[in-house]
Design a protein around this motif. Structure first.
Motif, PDB file in Angstrom:
ATOM      1  N   SER A 166       0.842  -1.206   0.000  1.00 43.95           N
ATOM      2  CA  SER A 166       0.000   0.000   0.000  1.00 43.95           C
ATOM      3  C   SER A 166       0.877   1.256   0.000  1.00 43.95           C
ATOM      4  O   SER A 166       0.528   2.256  -0.635  1.00 43.95           O
ATOM      5  N   LEU A 167       2.026   1.207   0.671  1.00 43.17           N
ATOM      6  CA  LEU A 167       2.965   2.330   0.615  1.00 43.17           C
ATOM      7  C   LEU A 167       3.575   2.443  -0.778  1.00 43.17           C
ATOM      8  O   LEU A 167       3.765   3.544  -1.296  1.00 43.17           O
ATOM      9  N   LEU A 168       3.859   1.317  -1.407  1.00 40.70           N
ATOM     10  CA  LEU A 168       4.391   1.316  -2.770  1.00 40.70           C
ATOM     11  C   LEU A 168       3.428   2.024  -3.724  1.00 40.70           C
ATOM     12  O   LEU A 168       3.861   2.766  -4.605  1.00 40.70           O
ATOM     13  N   ASP A 169       2.130   1.825  -3.530  1.00 41.85           N
ATOM     14  CA  ASP A 169       1.130   2.508  -4.365  1.00 41.85           C
ATOM     15  C   ASP A 169       1.265   4.025  -4.239  1.00 41.85           C
ATOM     16  O   ASP A 169       1.222   4.749  -5.237  1.00 41.85           O
ATOM     17  N   VAL A 170       1.449   4.499  -3.019  1.00 43.55           N
ATOM     18  CA  VAL A 170       1.616   5.941  -2.781  1.00 43.55           C
ATOM     19  C   VAL A 170       2.921   6.424  -3.417  1.00 43.55           C
ATOM     20  O   VAL A 170       2.961   7.470  -4.065  1.00 43.55           O
ATOM     21  N   MET A 171       3.991   5.636  -3.245  1.00 46.70           N
ATOM     22  CA  MET A 171       5.280   6.011  -3.814  1.00 46.70           C
ATOM     23  C   MET A 171       5.221   6.038  -5.338  1.00 46.70           C
ATOM     24  O   MET A 171       5.849   6.888  -5.970  1.00 46.70           O
ATOM     25  N   THR A 172       4.467   5.127  -5.927  1.00 48.75           N
ATOM     26  CA  THR A 172       4.305   5.100  -7.377  1.00 48.75           C
ATOM     27  C   THR A 172       3.612   6.372  -7.849  1.00 48.75           C
ATOM     28  O   THR A 172       4.023   6.983  -8.843  1.00 48.75           O
TER      29      THR A 172
END
Length: 138
Positions: free
Chosen positions: A108-114
């Protein structure tokens, strides 16, 4: 005095920001805690590399995270595991094999970072232009 849709949206955004900046039990607002723990150069690069590869062993992560030392990678992986962003699986082999992967929280953090990466890419020219203008003026 009538409140417009734009006014409501601005108030709604301000309310959301206020909640983010609110201090919690530890005396920090959630964004401050986030910045201390996850928003550093190495953590973000490790998360991005794990997001790209799915699962990775230590040496593969070291190779894909350009410039990181063995010690810093160890510290970063432990910190991300402590925060619940990655999982570490040890396979009972000789020599032992260890794999790291993102947890659902890490994904879910990766989604934000993307999204942040997409924003940075979309505005890269504007940012470079602003930096040049600033340097020229100062």
């Amino acid at each position: 005095m009538e409140v417009t849709i734009a006014d409501r949206q601005q108030l709604s955004k301000r309310k959301k920001i206020g909640k983010i900046l609110e201090e919690k039990g530890g005396g920090f607002c959630p964004i401050h805690d986030f910045l201390i723990h996850f928003a550093n150069k190495w953590s973000m690069l490790v998360i991005l590399n794990l997001g790209y590869s799915g699962k990775a062993r230590f040496n593969a992560l070291k190779q894909s995270t350009s410039g990181i030392s063995q010690r810093m990678l160890t510290v970063t992986l432990r910190s991300l595991e402590e925060d619940g962003l990655i999982s570490r699986t040890v396979f009972p082999e000789i020599p032992p094999r260890v794999e790291y992967e993102l947890t659902s929280l890490g994904k879910s953090l990766l989604d934000v970072m993307t999204m942040m990466g997409e924003w940075a890419t979309r505005h890269e020219d504007e940012i470079q232009h602003a930096r040049k203008a600033f340097r020229k003026a100062h």
